[in-house]
Design a protein around this motif. Sequence first.
Motif, mmCIF file in Angstrom:
data_model
loop_
_atom_site.group_PDB
_atom_site.id
_atom_site.type_symbol
_atom_site.label_atom_id
_atom_site.label_comp_id
_atom_site.label_asym_id
_atom_site.label_seq_id
_atom_site.Cartn_x
_atom_site.Cartn_y
_atom_site.Cartn_z
ATOM 1 N N HIS A 1 61.479 31.202 77.236
ATOM 2 C CA HIS A 1 61.593 31.923 78.797
ATOM 3 C C HIS A 1 61.585 33.237 78.957
ATOM 4 O O HIS A 1 61.590 34.230 78.044
ATOM 5 C CB HIS A 1 63.308 31.686 78.958
ATOM 6 C CG HIS A 1 63.248 29.863 77.874
ATOM 7 N ND1 HIS A 1 63.197 29.153 79.118
ATOM 8 C CD2 HIS A 1 63.516 29.487 77.410
ATOM 9 C CE1 HIS A 1 63.845 28.260 78.706
ATOM 10 N NE2 HIS A 1 63.362 28.722 77.250
ATOM 11 N N THR B 1 70.010 22.931 76.953
ATOM 12 C CA THR B 1 70.793 22.985 78.558
ATOM 13 C C THR B 1 72.430 23.347 78.739
ATOM 14 O O THR B 1 72.551 22.938 79.564
ATOM 15 C CB THR B 1 71.143 20.926 78.290
ATOM 16 O OG1 THR B 1 71.946 20.857 77.284
ATOM 17 C CG2 THR B 1 69.438 20.220 78.469
ATOM 18 N N ALA C 1 70.877 26.144 81.099
ATOM 19 C CA ALA C 1 69.937 25.328 82.382
ATOM 20 C C ALA C 1 69.142 24.470 81.618
ATOM 21 O O ALA C 1 68.992 24.185 80.612
ATOM 22 C CB ALA C 1 68.985 26.713 82.660
ATOM 23 N N HIS C 2 69.460 23.329 83.203
ATOM 24 C CA HIS C 2 68.986 22.162 82.949
ATOM 25 C C HIS C 2 67.173 22.428 82.608
ATOM 26 O O HIS C 2 66.545 21.458 82.313
ATOM 27 C CB HIS C 2 69.503 20.966 83.520
ATOM 28 C CG HIS C 2 70.801 20.940 82.942
ATOM 29 N ND1 HIS C 2 71.490 19.843 82.486
ATOM 30 C CD2 HIS C 2 71.563 21.493 84.388
ATOM 31 C CE1 HIS C 2 72.712 20.300 82.230
ATOM 32 N NE2 HIS C 2 72.941 20.954 83.643
ATOM 33 N N GLU C 3 66.659 23.387 83.048
ATOM 34 C CA GLU C 3 65.108 23.660 83.387
ATOM 35 C C GLU C 3 64.494 24.956 82.638
ATOM 36 O O GLU C 3 65.801 25.946 83.388
ATOM 37 C CB GLU C 3 64.612 23.416 85.322
ATOM 38 C CG GLU C 3 64.988 22.224 86.046
ATOM 39 C CD GLU C 3 64.083 20.762 85.434
ATOM 40 O OE1 GLU C 3 63.531 21.509 84.717
ATOM 41 O OE2 GLU C 3 65.397 20.251 84.954
ATOM 42 N N ASP D 1 64.930 27.898 85.464
ATOM 43 C CA ASP D 1 66.774 28.557 85.168
ATOM 44 C C ASP D 1 67.575 29.402 83.895
ATOM 45 O O ASP D 1 68.018 29.612 84.617
ATOM 46 C CB ASP D 1 67.740 27.553 85.194
ATOM 47 C CG ASP D 1 66.652 25.913 87.190
ATOM 48 O OD1 ASP D 1 66.422 27.445 87.691
ATOM 49 O OD2 ASP D 1 66.997 25.127 87.069
ATOM 50 N N PHE D 2 66.815 29.623 82.923
ATOM 51 C CA PHE D 2 66.955 30.320 82.469
ATOM 52 C C PHE D 2 67.768 31.461 82.639
ATOM 53 O O PHE D 2 68.624 32.073 81.924
ATOM 54 C CB PHE D 2 67.015 29.730 80.785
ATOM 55 C CG PHE D 2 67.432 30.407 79.548
ATOM 56 C CD1 PHE D 2 68.507 30.204 79.144
ATOM 57 C CD2 PHE D 2 67.134 31.770 78.434
ATOM 58 C CE1 PHE D 2 69.060 30.887 77.712
ATOM 59 C CE2 PHE D 2 67.720 32.562 78.021
ATOM 60 C CZ PHE D 2 68.684 31.697 76.885
ATOM 61 N N ALA E 1 70.758 31.848 84.769
ATOM 62 C CA ALA E 1 71.621 31.795 83.813
ATOM 63 C C ALA E 1 72.114 32.677 82.867
ATOM 64 O O ALA E 1 73.564 32.417 82.771
ATOM 65 C CB ALA E 1 71.314 29.979 83.395
#
Length: 80
Positions: free
Chosen positions: A4, A22, A25-27, A30-31, A34
């Motif tokens: 990421h 997770t 972040a779930h995706e 998005d990390f 977040a």
Amino acid sequence: MHKHKPAESISPLRSKDIMATTRLAHEPEDFAAAFAATFNRGDLDEIVAGYTEDAVLNPGGANVMRGHAEIRMALANFLA
């Protein structure tokens, strides 16, 4: 293992040094946002939970931290 981009406020970190679960972040995309929001809140427990047990954090130079305990110590200094 996902790679990421680091958050803007912690730009010395390289993307390969952050591995997310997770919990932050779930995706993967998005990390970074977040992580930055959690970092800015100063929630050290949640930040550390965002790393896998075998994660490596390299903020630059020879300062390489491995695993939750070392990463916690390093990030605590940033949040102090």
